[in-house]
Design a protein around this motif. Structure first.
Motif, PDB file in Angstrom:
ATOM      1  N   THR A 102     -12.983   3.010  10.793  1.00 38.56           N
ATOM      2  CA  THR A 102     -12.021   4.105  10.763  1.00 38.56           C
ATOM      3  C   THR A 102     -10.946   3.973   9.689  1.00 38.56           C
ATOM      4  O   THR A 102     -10.075   4.844   9.588  1.00 38.56           O
ATOM      5  N   HIS A 103     -10.986   2.931   8.862  1.00 31.71           N
ATOM      6  CA  HIS A 103      -9.899   2.731   7.888  1.00 31.71           C
ATOM      7  C   HIS A 103     -10.457   2.084   6.623  1.00 31.71           C
ATOM      8  O   HIS A 103     -10.676   0.873   6.559  1.00 31.71           O
ATOM      9  N   THR A 104     -10.696   2.914   5.591  1.00 29.73           N
ATOM     10  CA  THR A 104     -11.187   2.400   4.310  1.00 29.73           C
ATOM     11  C   THR A 104     -10.585   3.205   3.159  1.00 29.73           C
ATOM     12  O   THR A 104     -10.138   4.333   3.336  1.00 29.73           O
ATOM     13  N   HIS A 105     -10.616   2.599   1.978  1.00 35.48           N
ATOM     14  CA  HIS A 105     -10.044   3.210   0.776  1.00 35.48           C
ATOM     15  C   HIS A 105     -11.035   3.118  -0.390  1.00 35.48           C
ATOM     16  O   HIS A 105     -11.769   2.135  -0.514  1.00 35.48           O
ATOM     17  N   THR A 149      -1.304   6.135  -5.900  1.00 40.10           N
ATOM     18  CA  THR A 149      -2.396   6.793  -5.179  1.00 40.10           C
ATOM     19  C   THR A 149      -2.628   8.206  -5.702  1.00 40.10           C
ATOM     20  O   THR A 149      -2.057   8.639  -6.706  1.00 40.10           O
ATOM     21  N   CYS A 150      -3.471   8.948  -4.982  1.00 36.81           N
ATOM     22  CA  CYS A 150      -3.874  10.278  -5.429  1.00 36.81           C
ATOM     23  C   CYS A 150      -2.817  11.344  -5.110  1.00 36.81           C
ATOM     24  O   CYS A 150      -1.952  11.158  -4.258  1.00 36.81           O
ATOM     25  N   ILE A 177     -12.973   7.726   5.381  1.00 36.73           N
ATOM     26  CA  ILE A 177     -12.326   7.479   4.095  1.00 36.73           C
ATOM     27  C   ILE A 177     -10.887   7.965   4.232  1.00 36.73           C
ATOM     28  O   ILE A 177     -10.634   9.153   4.409  1.00 36.73           O
ATOM     29  N   THR A 178      -9.947   7.029   4.179  1.00 37.44           N
ATOM     30  CA  THR A 178      -8.550   7.337   4.512  1.00 37.44           C
ATOM     31  C   THR A 178      -7.637   6.910   3.357  1.00 37.44           C
ATOM     32  O   THR A 178      -6.955   5.891   3.424  1.00 37.44           O
ATOM     33  N   GLU A 179      -7.653   7.726   2.308  1.00 39.28           N
ATOM     34  CA  GLU A 179      -6.869   7.370   1.122  1.00 39.28           C
ATOM     35  C   GLU A 179      -5.365   7.393   1.424  1.00 39.28           C
ATOM     36  O   GLU A 179      -4.884   8.173   2.252  1.00 39.28           O
ATOM     37  N   HIS A 180      -4.650   6.538   0.697  1.00 38.33           N
ATOM     38  CA  HIS A 180      -3.198   6.523   0.819  1.00 38.33           C
ATOM     39  C   HIS A 180      -2.625   7.880   0.425  1.00 38.33           C
ATOM     40  O   HIS A 180      -3.016   8.470  -0.591  1.00 38.33           O
TER      41      HIS A 180
END
Length: 241
Positions: free
Chosen positions: A7-10, A48-49, A38-41
């Motif tokens: 549940t938590h990746t970048h 970050t994005c 996929i949990t981007e900042h």
């Protein structure tokens, strides 16, 4: 313990990770997962994005290499009022949202009252599914209050494997995580195991998190991501998936 979804990746989009979305999905497939979040900042994290990234996630396929993708974010909790750095108009369209405190982004004094209040307030948000790594001794939290609010709001608490690495930069994480997990067990509150993977090799790798569960004899039925369907039923976004 075998989980079906991390549940938590970048990915590279977060600015300090090392693989593309396709590479992460392929690695998840190779490891036999059913799903990958996929949990981007979110935008206030340096490097970050942009907001546009999250607004445009609607164009990304939700299935790759047989893996179901949950496309979301790791929000930054900005202050003791629990404000975050993406608008509701974006959050409601995502598949999953983690809310975390990161040192560069939290603007209030890091007292136990401020930090606990920040977590309590953000858990009231209808699109915040998970509290990320509430284990860092540099941002102290009242674990009893945290777990009680998680139960009231149906928010999942994360046991973050990356935090627990011996070479990690967060402080007193094992001690704090043990306290949280014991309190979750006592109150019957659901957790998730998160790899917080910033590289494909770390997807669904939880050696330190699993050690915490063994030490506390934590019941598997309180681990949400042991199955895709259970995870979806537990997250606030689940109703739209």
């Amino acid at each position: 313990m075998k989980v079906e979804i991390d549940t938590h990746t970048h990915t590279l989009a977060s600015g300090h990770a090392y693989n593309t979305l396709n590479e992460m999905a392929q690695a998840a497939a190779d490891k036999g997962l059913k799903g990958l979040a996929i949990t981007e900042h979110a935008p206030e994290m340096p490097g970050t994005c942009h907001l546009f990234y999250f607004q445009n996630l609607r164009i990304v396929p939700r299935k790759k290499y047989g893996i179901e993708l949950l496309l979301g974010t790791e929000l930054n909790i900005m202050n003791a009022r629990g404000e975050t750095d993406l608008p509701d108009s974006v959050l409601e369209r995502l598949d999953i949202a983690i809310a975390s405190i990161h040192m560069p982004c939290f603007k209030d004094e890091r007292t136990i009252d401020n930090v606990t209040a920040a977590y309590e307030k953000v858990m009231e948000h209808p699109y915040v599914d998970i509290i990320g790594h509430p284990d860092d001794g540099r941002v102290p939290v009242d674990m009893k209050r945290l777990v009680k609010k998680a139960k009231e709001t149906g928010t999942l608490l994360e046991v973050n494997n990356s935090s627990l690495r011996p070479e990690g930069f967060r402080e007193n994480t094992k001690e704090n995580c043990l306290e949280m997990v014991k309190e979750c067990k006592a109150q019957g509150v659901m957790i998730v195991l998160g790899s917080d993977s910033h590289v494909d090799a770390d997807i669904a790798e939880y050696p330190y998190a699993e050690e915490i569960l063994r030490e506390t004899d934590f019941p598997e039925e309180l681990v949400a991501n042991v199955s895709m369907e259970k995870l979806k039923a537990c997250i606030k976004h689940g109703k739209k998936l």
